[in-house]
Design an enzyme around this catalytic site. Structure first.
Site, PDB file in Angstrom:
ATOM      1  CG  PHE A  14      -1.790  -1.012   1.564  1.00 58.98           C
ATOM      2  CD1 PHE A  14      -1.814  -2.187   0.834  1.00 58.98           C
ATOM      3  CD2 PHE A  14      -2.684  -0.896   2.632  1.00 58.98           C
ATOM      4  CE1 PHE A  14      -2.685  -3.214   1.156  1.00 58.98           C
ATOM      5  CE2 PHE A  14      -3.555  -1.910   2.948  1.00 58.98           C
ATOM      6  CZ  PHE A  14      -3.549  -3.077   2.225  1.00 58.98           C
ATOM      7  NE  ARG A  35      11.642  -3.886   2.877  1.00 55.39           N
ATOM      8  CZ  ARG A  35      10.642  -4.626   2.401  1.00 55.39           C
ATOM      9  NH1 ARG A  35      10.895  -5.715   1.707  1.00 55.39           N
ATOM     10  NH2 ARG A  35       9.396  -4.277   2.621  1.00 55.39           N
ATOM     11  CE1 TYR A 149      -2.083  -6.876  10.951  1.00 57.22           C
ATOM     12  CE2 TYR A 149      -4.157  -7.982  10.441  1.00 57.22           C
ATOM     13  CZ  TYR A 149      -3.205  -7.008  10.162  1.00 57.22           C
ATOM     14  OH  TYR A 149      -3.396  -6.151   9.091  1.00 57.22           O
ATOM     15  N   GLY A 184      -1.219  -8.334  -3.958  1.00 59.40           N
ATOM     16  CA  GLY A 184      -0.255  -7.434  -4.593  1.00 59.40           C
ATOM     17  C   GLY A 184       0.641  -6.705  -3.613  1.00 59.40           C
ATOM     18  CG  PHE A 187      -0.611  -8.559   4.847  1.00 58.43           C
ATOM     19  CD1 PHE A 187      -0.511  -7.719   5.950  1.00 58.43           C
ATOM     20  CD2 PHE A 187      -1.468  -9.652   4.934  1.00 58.43           C
ATOM     21  CE1 PHE A 187      -1.237  -7.962   7.105  1.00 58.43           C
ATOM     22  CE2 PHE A 187      -2.204  -9.898   6.081  1.00 58.43           C
ATOM     23  CZ  PHE A 187      -2.095  -9.061   7.165  1.00 58.43           C
TER      24      PHE A 187
HETATM   25  P1  NDP Z   1       3.475  -4.922   3.109  1.00 59.41           P
HETATM   26  O1  NDP Z   1       4.132  -6.011   3.903  1.00 59.41           O
HETATM   27  O2  NDP Z   1       3.507  -5.010   1.622  1.00 59.41           O
HETATM   28  O3  NDP Z   1       4.080  -3.509   3.527  1.00 59.41           O
HETATM   29  C1  NDP Z   1       4.300  -3.196   4.873  1.00 59.41           C
HETATM   30  C2  NDP Z   1       5.162  -1.971   4.972  1.00 59.41           C
HETATM   31  O4  NDP Z   1       5.392  -1.713   6.362  1.00 59.41           O
HETATM   32  C3  NDP Z   1       6.506  -2.148   4.308  1.00 59.41           C
HETATM   33  O5  NDP Z   1       6.804  -1.011   3.550  1.00 59.41           O
HETATM   34  C4  NDP Z   1       7.486  -2.262   5.480  1.00 59.41           C
HETATM   35  O6  NDP Z   1       8.700  -1.620   5.126  1.00 59.41           O
HETATM   36  C5  NDP Z   1       6.745  -1.435   6.534  1.00 59.41           C
HETATM   37  N1  NDP Z   1       7.192  -1.746   7.881  1.00 59.41           N
HETATM   38  C6  NDP Z   1       7.100  -2.897   8.580  1.00 59.41           C
HETATM   39  N2  NDP Z   1       7.686  -2.769   9.781  1.00 59.41           N
HETATM   40  C7  NDP Z   1       8.149  -1.499   9.840  1.00 59.41           C
HETATM   41  C8  NDP Z   1       8.858  -0.746  10.820  1.00 59.41           C
HETATM   42  N3  NDP Z   1       9.228  -1.273  11.993  1.00 59.41           N
HETATM   43  N4  NDP Z   1       9.179   0.552  10.561  1.00 59.41           N
HETATM   44  C9  NDP Z   1       8.827   1.105   9.374  1.00 59.41           C
HETATM   45  N5  NDP Z   1       8.177   0.442   8.400  1.00 59.41           N
HETATM   46  C10 NDP Z   1       7.844  -0.844   8.648  1.00 59.41           C
HETATM   47  O7  NDP Z   1       1.972  -4.857   3.658  1.00 59.41           O
HETATM   48  P2  NDP Z   1       0.674  -4.088   3.107  1.00 59.41           P
HETATM   49  O8  NDP Z   1       1.053  -3.009   2.180  1.00 59.41           O
HETATM   50  O9  NDP Z   1      -0.296  -5.111   2.659  1.00 59.41           O
HETATM   51  O10 NDP Z   1       0.106  -3.491   4.461  1.00 59.41           O
HETATM   52  C11 NDP Z   1       0.154  -2.115   4.795  1.00 59.41           C
HETATM   53  C12 NDP Z   1      -0.728  -1.887   6.009  1.00 59.41           C
HETATM   54  O11 NDP Z   1      -2.064  -2.261   5.706  1.00 59.41           O
HETATM   55  C13 NDP Z   1      -0.344  -2.672   7.253  1.00 59.41           C
HETATM   56  O12 NDP Z   1      -0.553  -1.875   8.382  1.00 59.41           O
HETATM   57  C14 NDP Z   1      -1.314  -3.858   7.230  1.00 59.41           C
HETATM   58  O13 NDP Z   1      -1.536  -4.367   8.507  1.00 59.41           O
HETATM   59  C15 NDP Z   1      -2.549  -3.187   6.673  1.00 59.41           C
HETATM   60  N6  NDP Z   1      -3.501  -4.066   6.024  1.00 59.41           N
HETATM   61  C16 NDP Z   1      -3.124  -4.951   5.039  1.00 59.41           C
HETATM   62  C17 NDP Z   1      -4.072  -5.749   4.435  1.00 59.41           C
HETATM   63  C18 NDP Z   1      -3.733  -6.760   3.398  1.00 59.41           C
HETATM   64  O14 NDP Z   1      -4.540  -7.678   3.168  1.00 59.41           O
HETATM   65  N7  NDP Z   1      -2.624  -6.664   2.707  1.00 59.41           N
HETATM   66  C19 NDP Z   1      -5.492  -5.628   4.779  1.00 59.41           C
HETATM   67  C20 NDP Z   1      -5.768  -4.697   5.840  1.00 59.41           C
HETATM   68  C21 NDP Z   1      -4.815  -3.939   6.405  1.00 59.41           C
HETATM   69  P3  NDP Z   1      10.164  -2.077   5.596  1.00 59.41           P
HETATM   70  O15 NDP Z   1      10.137  -3.562   5.748  1.00 59.41           O
HETATM   71  O16 NDP Z   1      11.061  -1.593   4.487  1.00 59.41           O
HETATM   72  O17 NDP Z   1      10.385  -1.334   6.860  1.00 59.41           O
HETATM   73  C1  8X3 Z   2      -5.256  -7.939   6.692  1.00 61.33           C
HETATM   74  C2  8X3 Z   2      -6.542  -8.607   6.384  1.00 61.33           C
HETATM   75  O1  8X3 Z   2      -8.007 -10.623   6.923  1.00 61.33           O
HETATM   76  O2  8X3 Z   2      -5.625 -11.025   6.587  1.00 61.33           O
HETATM   77  O3  8X3 Z   2      -5.413  -7.024   7.705  1.00 61.33           O
HETATM   78  O4  8X3 Z   2      -6.408  -9.966   8.593  1.00 61.33           O
HETATM   79  S1  8X3 Z   2      -6.625 -10.116   7.177  1.00 61.33           S
END
Ligand code: NDP
Ligand code: 8X3
Length: 250
Positions: A14, A35, A149, A184, A187
């Site tokens: 995202f 990163r 979570y 995409g 996560f």
């Molecule tokens: P990704 O794993 O693709 O991205 C997560 C991002 O968080 C990365 O850029 C990572 O960067 C960063 N991150 C993790 N730990 C740290 C840290 N300690 N400090 C700074 N940055 C950090 O996940 P998504 O894009 O899917 O998720 C984004 C958000 O949306 C999250 O909060 C997730 O819980 C939430 N979400 C996701 C859903 C899904 O189905 N994908 C649904 C609902 C909510 P780096 O490792 O470089 O630090």
């Molecule tokens: C990410 C959505 O359903 O995997 O927050 O928890 S779910």
């Protein structure tokens, strides 16, 4: 009108989609994450409108000093996107890894709190701002293996609503975006410790939401008239719905 937008966790998923969308919309984006090479890649792709800045949201000292460390014309942050977050593991609570629980709390709860506390005083001083927090359907609907979570995302929801309670009457908006399944991004790979095959299987045979769908939602929220606050917004792909209660018989 051009806004300065701080995105946490912009190195993937995202966060990277937010950066691309907001720069395309004419805004200035401070892209953060751990990163560095990913941040530099985004800067090379998006040009001067993107300021790459390493930031680990669990590093309390770095977060506290972050705004002051920015070049002067990037310090007045108009929009904060608290996106950095992660799920680790899906095993039952009694079998879960405590270190993983701690890391989820440190990132999704404490990190988000600290970044908010670092940015909010400037917004209050300017009486202007928008905070978008990334919650999840997991903060509302329980599922097996969701324990910490889901608990962390329930915190994000209630924290968002309570921020508005303090900010009532001020020109500062707070929204909790609560998505369901989004593909995409990294996560699921992160959740399953780098097991790409297991992560792929989560999205097999379905069309989940995409990071661009979430960026579209955030762009809509930001672009609304300044007096409009979306408190919470929950979105799911059409292949997903909340299920009935689990009942174990016998
Ligand atoms: P990704 O794993 O693709 O991205 C997560 C991002 O968080 C990365 O850029 C990572 O960067 C960063 N991150 C993790 N730990 C740290 C840290 N300690 N400090 C700074 N940055 C950090 O996940 P998504 O894009 O899917 O998720 C984004 C958000 O949306 C999250 O909060 C997730 O819980 C939430 N979400 C996701 C859903 C899904 O189905 N994908 C649904 C609902 C909510 P780096 O490792 O470089 O630090
Ligand atoms: C990410 C959505 O359903 O995997 O927050 O928890 S779910």
């Amino acid at each position: 009108m051009q806004q300065v937008i701080l995105v946490t966790g912009a190195t993937a998923g995202f966060g990277a989609a937010f950066a691309r969308r907001f720069v395309k919309d004419g805004h200035k984006v401070i892209a953060t994450g751990r990163r560095v090479e990913r941040l530099e890649g985004l800067a090379a792709e998006l040009g001067d409108a993107l300021l790459p800045r390493p930031l680990d949201v669990t590093d309390a000292a770095a977060v506290a000093g972050f705004v002051d460390s920015l070049p002067k014309d990037w310090r007045a942050i108009d929009v904060l996107i608290n996106n950095a977050g992660l799920a680790l593991g899906l095993s039952p609570a009694w079998d879960a890894d405590l270190a993983q629980w701690d890391q989820m709390v440190a990132t999704n709860v404490t990190g988000l709190m600290h970044v908010t506390r670092a940015v909010l005083p400037g917004m209050v001083e300017r009486n202007r701002g928008t905070i978008i927090n990334l919650g999840s359907v997991a903060g509302t609907y329980p599922y097996p293996g969701g324990h910490v979570y889901g608990g962390s995302k329930a915190f994000v929801k209630q924290f968002s609503l309570n921020l508005r309670a303090d900010l009532v009457g001020k020109n500062i908006r707070v929204t909790d975006i609560e998505p369901g399944m989004v593909g995409g991004s990294e996560f699921s790979e992160v959740r399953f410790g780098g097991d790409a095959q297991r992560a792929r299987a989560v999205y097999e045979g379905i069309t989940p939401l995409s990071p661009e769908d979430i960026a579209e939602t955030a762009a809509w929220i930001i672009g609304l008239p300044a007096h409009v606050n979306i408190n919470r917004i929950e979105l799911m792909p059409t292949c997903q719905a909340s299920a009935a209660f689990a009942v174990k018989r016998g």
